[in-house]
Motif scaffolding. Structure first.
Motif, PDB file in Angstrom:
ATOM      1  N   ARG A  70       0.857  -1.186   0.000  1.00 14.99           N
ATOM      2  CA  ARG A  70       0.000   0.000   0.000  1.00 14.99           C
ATOM      3  C   ARG A  70       0.889   1.230   0.000  1.00 14.99           C
ATOM      4  NH1 ARG A  70      -3.937  -2.419  -1.652  1.00 14.99           N
ATOM      5  NH2 ARG A  70      -5.278  -3.600  -0.310  1.00 14.99           N
ATOM      6  N   TYR A  71       0.563   2.164  -0.847  1.00 14.98           N
ATOM      7  CA  TYR A  71       1.284   3.429  -0.857  1.00 14.98           C
ATOM      8  C   TYR A  71       0.625   4.311   0.185  1.00 14.98           C
ATOM      9  CZ  TYR A  71       3.084   1.478  -5.116  1.00 14.98           C
ATOM     10  OH  TYR A  71       3.677   0.641  -6.021  1.00 14.98           O
ATOM     11  N   TYR A 131      -3.457   0.282  -5.116  1.00  8.57           N
ATOM     12  CA  TYR A 131      -2.570  -0.072  -4.006  1.00  8.57           C
ATOM     13  C   TYR A 131      -2.373   1.076  -3.029  1.00  8.57           C
ATOM     14  CZ  TYR A 131      -1.547  -3.847  -7.228  1.00  8.57           C
ATOM     15  OH  TYR A 131      -1.660  -4.902  -8.102  1.00  8.57           O
ATOM     16  N   CYS A 132      -3.044   2.190  -3.270  1.00 11.09           N
ATOM     17  CA  CYS A 132      -2.949   3.350  -2.391  1.00 11.09           C
ATOM     18  C   CYS A 132      -3.963   3.233  -1.261  1.00 11.09           C
ATOM     19  CB  CYS A 132      -3.225   4.630  -3.166  1.00 11.09           C
ATOM     20  SG  CYS A 132      -2.037   4.982  -4.462  1.00 11.09           S
ATOM     21  N   ASP A 133      -3.624   3.829  -0.133  1.00 10.29           N
ATOM     22  CA  ASP A 133      -4.597   3.917   0.951  1.00 10.29           C
ATOM     23  C   ASP A 133      -5.816   4.698   0.467  1.00 10.29           C
ATOM     24  OD1 ASP A 133      -3.143   2.466   2.802  1.00 10.29           O
ATOM     25  OD2 ASP A 133      -2.274   4.235   3.768  1.00 10.29           O
ATOM     26  N   LEU A 134      -6.959   4.412   1.056  1.00 11.08           N
ATOM     27  CA  LEU A 134      -8.214   5.017   0.610  1.00 11.08           C
ATOM     28  C   LEU A 134      -8.177   6.544   0.523  1.00 11.08           C
ATOM     29  CD1 LEU A 134     -11.028   4.409  -0.389  1.00 11.08           C
ATOM     30  CD2 LEU A 134     -11.810   4.406   1.975  1.00 11.08           C
ATOM     31  N   PRO A 135      -7.657   7.248   1.523  1.00  3.76           N
ATOM     32  CA  PRO A 135      -7.631   8.722   1.385  1.00  3.76           C
ATOM     33  C   PRO A 135      -6.837   9.178   0.156  1.00  3.76           C
ATOM     34  CG  PRO A 135      -7.170   8.087   3.651  1.00  3.76           C
ATOM     35  CD  PRO A 135      -7.161   6.822   2.837  1.00  3.76           C
ATOM     36  N   LEU A 136      -5.783   8.448  -0.192  1.00  2.03           N
ATOM     37  CA  LEU A 136      -4.986   8.811  -1.365  1.00  2.03           C
ATOM     38  C   LEU A 136      -5.735   8.493  -2.658  1.00  2.03           C
ATOM     39  CD1 LEU A 136      -1.476   7.620  -0.146  1.00  2.03           C
ATOM     40  CD2 LEU A 136      -2.288   9.982  -0.368  1.00  2.03           C
ATOM     41  N   ARG A 137      -6.536   7.445  -2.672  1.00  5.20           N
ATOM     42  CA  ARG A 137      -7.332   7.109  -3.864  1.00  5.20           C
ATOM     43  C   ARG A 137      -8.365   8.180  -4.176  1.00  5.20           C
ATOM     44  NH1 ARG A 137      -9.409   1.114  -2.737  1.00  5.20           N
ATOM     45  NH2 ARG A 137      -7.552   0.506  -1.595  1.00  5.20           N
ATOM     46  N   ASN A 138      -8.714   8.957  -3.182  1.00  6.64           N
ATOM     47  CA  ASN A 138      -9.718  10.004  -3.355  1.00  6.64           C
ATOM     48  C   ASN A 138      -9.115  11.391  -3.478  1.00  6.64           C
ATOM     49  OD1 ASN A 138     -12.050   8.326  -3.295  1.00  6.64           O
ATOM     50  ND2 ASN A 138     -11.671   8.011  -1.125  1.00  6.64           N
ATOM     51  N   ASP A 139      -7.810  11.480  -3.483  1.00  7.51           N
ATOM     52  CA  ASP A 139      -7.105  12.748  -3.603  1.00  7.51           C
ATOM     53  C   ASP A 139      -7.126  13.202  -5.071  1.00  7.51           C
ATOM     54  OD1 ASP A 139      -4.451  14.206  -4.331  1.00  7.51           O
ATOM     55  OD2 ASP A 139      -4.687  14.512  -2.161  1.00  7.51           O
ATOM     56  N   PRO A 140      -7.620  14.415  -5.351  1.00  8.58           N
ATOM     57  CA  PRO A 140      -7.724  14.875  -6.744  1.00  8.58           C
ATOM     58  C   PRO A 140      -6.403  14.826  -7.523  1.00  8.58           C
ATOM     59  CG  PRO A 140      -8.914  16.358  -5.288  1.00  8.58           C
ATOM     60  CD  PRO A 140      -8.170  15.389  -4.411  1.00  8.58           C
TER      61      PRO A 140
END
Length: 140
Positions: free
Chosen positions: A6-7, A26-35
């Motif tokens: 996970r990144y 593979y990114c953490d959820l908050p990062l997947r939602n980062d614009p």
């Protein structure tokens, strides 16, 4: 790369999605939602939209356009307003002919101009145009 990696930092996530947009999974959820992360991911592969849930990001026209530009099938993950947008849909179909079948709202499936644009890249769509010509008359 192991599936369980996970990144966790924005810097690592940006590096990963710039290399391959689908690394967003593979990114953490908050990062997947980062614009910024999503923007960089869709520049590589529009299907990265499958891994974000941020409504603001999904409603961003710039992100929507870039996503369908890199993978027309990503139209599937966009809000309904983009599936009714002829410019977005035309871009999606020119990139991936299957976007015609998978993603368009019914009223655009009968848009001859949209199909003709798709035929320039995907000649097999001409068969669809021929098949629906009778249906178009009934539709209108």
């Amino acid at each position: 790369m192991s599936r369980d990696i996970r990144y966790k930092t924005k810097e690592d996530a940006l590096k990963a999605v710039r290399a391959d947009g689908l690394n967003i999974r593979y990114c953490d959820l908050p990062l997947r939602n980062d614009p910024e992360i999503v923007w960089n991911a869709v520049k590589s592969d529009g299907m990265a939209l499958a891994f974000t849930q941020n409504k603001t990001v999904l409603n961003d026209r710039r992100i929507a356009f870039k996503a369908v530009q890199t993978n027309g099938s990503s139209l599937h993950f966009l809000p309904e307003k983009f599936k009714k947008d002829t410019y977005i849909c035309s871009t999606a179909i020119r990139q991936c002919g299957n976007a015609y079948y998978d993603c368009l709202v019914p009223e655009l499936k009968y848009d001859k101009e949209l199909l003709l644009q798709g035929c320039m890249t995907w000649p097999w769509l001409a068969d669809v145009l021929y098949d629906i010509s009778a249906e178009c008359e009934d539709y209108y």
